[in-house]
Design an enzyme around this catalytic site. Structure first.
Site, PDB file in Angstrom:
ATOM      1  N   GLU A 264       0.889  -1.167   0.000  1.00 36.08           N
ATOM      2  CA  GLU A 264       0.000   0.000   0.000  1.00 36.08           C
ATOM      3  C   GLU A 264       0.916   1.203   0.000  1.00 36.08           C
ATOM      4  O   GLU A 264       1.703   1.379   0.921  1.00 36.08           O
ATOM      5  CB  GLU A 264      -0.883   0.011   1.250  1.00 36.08           C
ATOM      6  CG  GLU A 264      -1.685  -1.255   1.447  1.00 36.08           C
ATOM      7  CD  GLU A 264      -2.612  -1.551   0.293  1.00 36.08           C
ATOM      8  OE1 GLU A 264      -3.174  -0.599  -0.268  1.00 36.08           O
ATOM      9  OE2 GLU A 264      -2.752  -2.733  -0.055  1.00 36.08           O
ATOM     10  N   CYS A 301      -1.335   9.184   3.867  1.00 32.59           N
ATOM     11  CA  CYS A 301      -1.376   8.655   2.504  1.00 32.59           C
ATOM     12  C   CYS A 301      -2.619   9.159   1.770  1.00 32.59           C
ATOM     13  O   CYS A 301      -2.671   9.115   0.544  1.00 32.59           O
ATOM     14  CB  CYS A 301      -1.341   7.135   2.525  1.00 32.59           C
ATOM     15  SG  CYS A 301      -2.483   6.433   3.706  1.00 32.59           S
TER      16      CYS A 301
HETATM   17  P1  NAP Z   1       9.416   4.012   3.051  1.00 36.02           P
HETATM   18  O1  NAP Z   1      10.596   4.900   3.021  1.00 36.02           O
HETATM   19  O2  NAP Z   1       9.045   3.320   1.810  1.00 36.02           O
HETATM   20  O3  NAP Z   1       9.696   2.956   4.219  1.00 36.02           O
HETATM   21  C1  NAP Z   1       8.792   1.923   4.587  1.00 36.02           C
HETATM   22  C2  NAP Z   1       9.588   0.693   5.021  1.00 36.02           C
HETATM   23  O4  NAP Z   1      10.101   0.037   3.873  1.00 36.02           O
HETATM   24  C3  NAP Z   1      10.776   0.988   5.895  1.00 36.02           C
HETATM   25  O5  NAP Z   1      10.872  -0.035   6.855  1.00 36.02           O
HETATM   26  C4  NAP Z   1      11.924   0.955   4.920  1.00 36.02           C
HETATM   27  O6  NAP Z   1      13.137   0.547   5.523  1.00 36.02           O
HETATM   28  C5  NAP Z   1      11.498  -0.115   3.941  1.00 36.02           C
HETATM   29  N1  NAP Z   1      12.085   0.105   2.606  1.00 36.02           N
HETATM   30  C6  NAP Z   1      11.980   1.215   1.847  1.00 36.02           C
HETATM   31  N2  NAP Z   1      12.607   1.037   0.666  1.00 36.02           N
HETATM   32  C7  NAP Z   1      13.093  -0.222   0.679  1.00 36.02           C
HETATM   33  C8  NAP Z   1      13.819  -1.008  -0.267  1.00 36.02           C
HETATM   34  N3  NAP Z   1      14.176  -0.528  -1.455  1.00 36.02           N
HETATM   35  N4  NAP Z   1      14.156  -2.266   0.085  1.00 36.02           N
HETATM   36  C9  NAP Z   1      13.822  -2.760   1.297  1.00 36.02           C
HETATM   37  N5  NAP Z   1      13.130  -2.060   2.227  1.00 36.02           N
HETATM   38  C10 NAP Z   1      12.769  -0.824   1.927  1.00 36.02           C
HETATM   39  O7  NAP Z   1       8.110   4.821   3.491  1.00 36.02           O
HETATM   40  P2  NAP Z   1       7.893   5.740   4.782  1.00 36.02           P
HETATM   41  O8  NAP Z   1       8.658   6.999   4.641  1.00 36.02           O
HETATM   42  O9  NAP Z   1       8.089   4.955   6.004  1.00 36.02           O
HETATM   43  O10 NAP Z   1       6.335   6.122   4.673  1.00 36.02           O
HETATM   44  C11 NAP Z   1       5.852   7.223   3.946  1.00 36.02           C
HETATM   45  C12 NAP Z   1       5.117   6.776   2.673  1.00 36.02           C
HETATM   46  O11 NAP Z   1       4.161   5.800   3.009  1.00 36.02           O
HETATM   47  C13 NAP Z   1       4.362   7.871   1.972  1.00 36.02           C
HETATM   48  O12 NAP Z   1       4.585   7.782   0.594  1.00 36.02           O
HETATM   49  C14 NAP Z   1       2.891   7.565   2.290  1.00 36.02           C
HETATM   50  O13 NAP Z   1       1.977   8.059   1.325  1.00 36.02           O
HETATM   51  C15 NAP Z   1       2.922   6.078   2.354  1.00 36.02           C
HETATM   52  N6  NAP Z   1       1.838   5.504   3.160  1.00 36.02           N
HETATM   53  C16 NAP Z   1       0.886   4.748   2.536  1.00 36.02           C
HETATM   54  C17 NAP Z   1      -0.168   4.213   3.274  1.00 36.02           C
HETATM   55  C18 NAP Z   1      -1.238   3.382   2.619  1.00 36.02           C
HETATM   56  O14 NAP Z   1      -2.027   2.770   3.315  1.00 36.02           O
HETATM   57  N7  NAP Z   1      -1.300   3.323   1.304  1.00 36.02           N
HETATM   58  C19 NAP Z   1      -0.238   4.438   4.654  1.00 36.02           C
HETATM   59  C20 NAP Z   1       0.765   5.198   5.255  1.00 36.02           C
HETATM   60  C21 NAP Z   1       1.805   5.716   4.490  1.00 36.02           C
HETATM   61  P3  NAP Z   1      14.299   1.587   5.826  1.00 36.02           P
HETATM   62  O15 NAP Z   1      13.674   2.784   6.441  1.00 36.02           O
HETATM   63  O16 NAP Z   1      15.189   0.814   6.742  1.00 36.02           O
HETATM   64  O17 NAP Z   1      14.926   1.926   4.517  1.00 36.02           O
END
Ligand code: NAP
Length: 528
Positions: A264, A301
């Site tokens: 998501e 989000c």
């Molecule tokens: P993120 O940077 O993608 O991180 C989420 C998790 O994924 C972290 O544990 C991160 O680990 C890991 N991760 C990221 N890239 C990775 C990769 N290439 N390989 C392996 N692991 C990876 O997102 P965030 O900053 O925490 O959250 C913000 C985003 O989430 C926004 O875009 C928001 O719109 C979205 N969001 C969506 C929803 C929904 O329900 N659709 C809900 C809430 C938030 P590391 O930090 O250790 O890199």
């Protein structure tokens, strides 16, 4: 108490050398606890335990799983102020938000407990045999949903409770009968460990197998990558950025045995304001949307990042009013210096796009890590030509697009990437004249809101939180509400099985008294 260690099943472990701390963005200082990143052998151990746990956990009854889920909710509540204070210190979010999110998390856990306690969610379907059928006898076939196996859950930075350690993905997958390994979010590792301790306590109290839950710390992507590639893992739940979700989806598809990744991801959530509504309610709309755009410093989000209207004096006035309203709101702390940094970078990138006008930016002095809100505007043609303008700016930012006519409005919507939500602001029956626009919106989003704001996701069975890619990697499922359990199961058919070897859900007697589809009719009756 926070130890900074990993939970490998019921045991705490920290054999690695890489350590890190979380950050208090409001005070602009590191928090005191030191977390040890999980090692490859700890990852292997957690997966091995999960595989072993699956053998018994998949056969735990709905009532046993309900007791476990309710116990998790009780143990989270028992963490009381320590959890709330840790949450606030790791996110900069206020106490009210922490308590609200905890309430939602508890509600989700209890909703899944009720679902599996009742039991009909397995969609038991029975077609009894007809041995005398000509030209071929008809076999006895019975089908139900069964759990996939060990699931890895990645939580999001902006929901340390409701979309993280014991959030929606974990609650749904445990309810389904899948053991969980959480890749803890590095920005709220303390909150994550406290919640993990509650899950472990609940597992022990309710006699769940060791390995039904593990929590692994990690400050970079390596632990997550290893988990997704691990042959013992059978599915992945992810909430976060499009970049992260897509990387994990690709990794899972490249495995020798590809597995599903239910990611998501981000969204800009288009809001269409129709002309009559704009004429009637411009004032109210500007105030309402200023609040929605800045809610939680725009870190939702479902944040309304794109407002679409027909070019007119009324739209220009609305944009100005919105710009005036938004700068009256005090900025607040963002979740982490990295999130703040990304916001500033993405905002500047948008500002530098040719044809984009910055209508207002909060300019007064603010504390470190506080996100300054901004309203921008652009012509429909420019927006259509430049897809950089279609990208999420995660924070208190929104763009008003002036479309030359309804046709261009429809075209813009149909060119957008898949979105979690779309909103339609309409006066009385005005929307009836915009069927093309509504159709285009339905085609691109998971949920359309009439005359409201997209922020706020109700946890009910009729909620669809997902949508066409890249809002999610599989638009057939929701990440919120009890139907999200369907991501963690597969249908399985039993053909001509002896009655005593069938699961209770499919036995003639219907001992669980669940609702089943028997020979085409839904009923709770037993089969004679
Ligand atoms: P993120 O940077 O993608 O991180 C989420 C998790 O994924 C972290 O544990 C991160 O680990 C890991 N991760 C990221 N890239 C990775 C990769 N290439 N390989 C392996 N692991 C990876 O997102 P965030 O900053 O925490 O959250 C913000 C985003 O989430 C926004 O875009 C928001 O719109 C979205 N969001 C969506 C929803 C929904 O329900 N659709 C809900 C809430 C938030 P590391 O930090 O250790 O890199």
């Amino acid at each position: 108490m926070i130890t900074g260690k990993n939970y490998i099943g019921n045991e705490l472990s920290s054999t690695g050398n890489t350590t890190y701390k979380t950050f208090n963005p409001r005070l602009n200082i590191e928090n005191e606890f030191v977390f040890t990143e999980a090692t490859t052998s700890e990852i292997d151990e957690a997966v091995a335990l999960a595989i072993k746990a699956y053998k018994t956990f998949k056969n735990n009854t709905g009532k046993e799983k309900a007791a476990f889920l309710n116990a998790i909710a009780d143990e989270i509540l028992a963490l009381d102020d320590e959890l709330i204070q840790t949450y606030c210190s790791e996110t900069g979010l206020p106490e009210g938000r922490a308590k609200g999110e905890r309430g939602r998390t508890i509600f989700q856990l209890r909703s899944f407990a009720d679902l599996v306690y009742e039991g009909s969610w397995v969609e038991a379907t029975i077609d009894t045999d007809e041995p005398e059928r000509e030209p071929m006898p008809k076999p006895d076939l019975r089908k139900m949903l069964i759990p996939l196996g060990p699931v890895v859950v990645f939580g999001a930075s902006n929901f340390p409770l409701a979309y993280s350690t014991a959030g929606g993905d974990t609650a749904a997958a445990l309810a389904a009968g899948c053991p969980i390994i959480v890749k803890s979010h590095p920005m709220h590792a303390g909150t994550g460990e406290l919640v993990a301790s509650a899950i472990i306590k609940a597992a022990v109290k309710t006699n769940m197998p060791n390995g039904v839950f593990s929590n692994l710390n990690s400050s970079g992507i390596e632990v997550g990558v290893q988990l997704v590639k691990h042959p013992g893992v059978k599915a992945v739940g992810f909430t976060g950025s499009i970049r992260g979700g897509r990387a994990l989806f690709d990794l899972a598809s490249q495995r020798e045995e590809p597995i599903p990744v239910f990611a998501e991801m981000g969204s800009i959530n288009p809001v269409v304001i129709l002309p009559e509504a704009l004429n009637e309610r411009s004032d109210l709309l500007s105030k309402t949307y200023a609040k929605s755009i800045t809610l939680g410093s725009g870190q939702f989000c479902t944040n309304p990042g794109l407002i679409l209207g027909l070019k007119s004096e009324a739209l220009t006035n609305f944009t100005r009013e919105l710009a005036n309203e938004i700068v009256k709101i005090e900025p607040s702390s963002m979740l982490h210096p990295n999130i703040f940094g990304a916001y500033e970078r993405n905002k500047s990138k948008a500002f530098n796009q040719s044809g984009l006008n910055v209508v207002s930016v909060y300019e007064s002095e603010v504390d470190a890590n506080f996100g300054r809100q901004a309203i921008t505007t652009v012509e429909g043609k420019t927006f259509l030509e430049n897809t950089t303008l279609h990208q999420e700016v995660f924070g208190p930012f929104s763009m008003v697009v002036q479309c030359k006519d309804a046709e261009e409005l429809e075209k813009i919507i149909s060119k957008l990437e898949g979105q979690l939500t779309g909103t339609l602001i309409s006066e009385n029956n005005e929307a009836e004249n915009y069927n093309g626009v509504i159709d285009a919106l339905k085609n691109r989003v998971g949920r359309v809101i009439f005359n409201g704001v997209p922020t706020g996701v109700e946890v009910v069975p009729s909620m669809l939180h997902g949508g066409p890619y890249p809002a999610s990697t599989d638009s057939r499922f929701t990440a919120v509400g009890i139907h999200s359990i369907k991501r963690w199961v597969r249908p399985f058919s039993y053909q001509d099985w002896p009655e005593n070897m069938l699961p209770d859900e499919l036995k003639n007697e219907n001992p669980l008294q669940i609702s089943r589809l028997v020979n085409g009719k839904q009923s709770t009756d037993k089969i004679n």
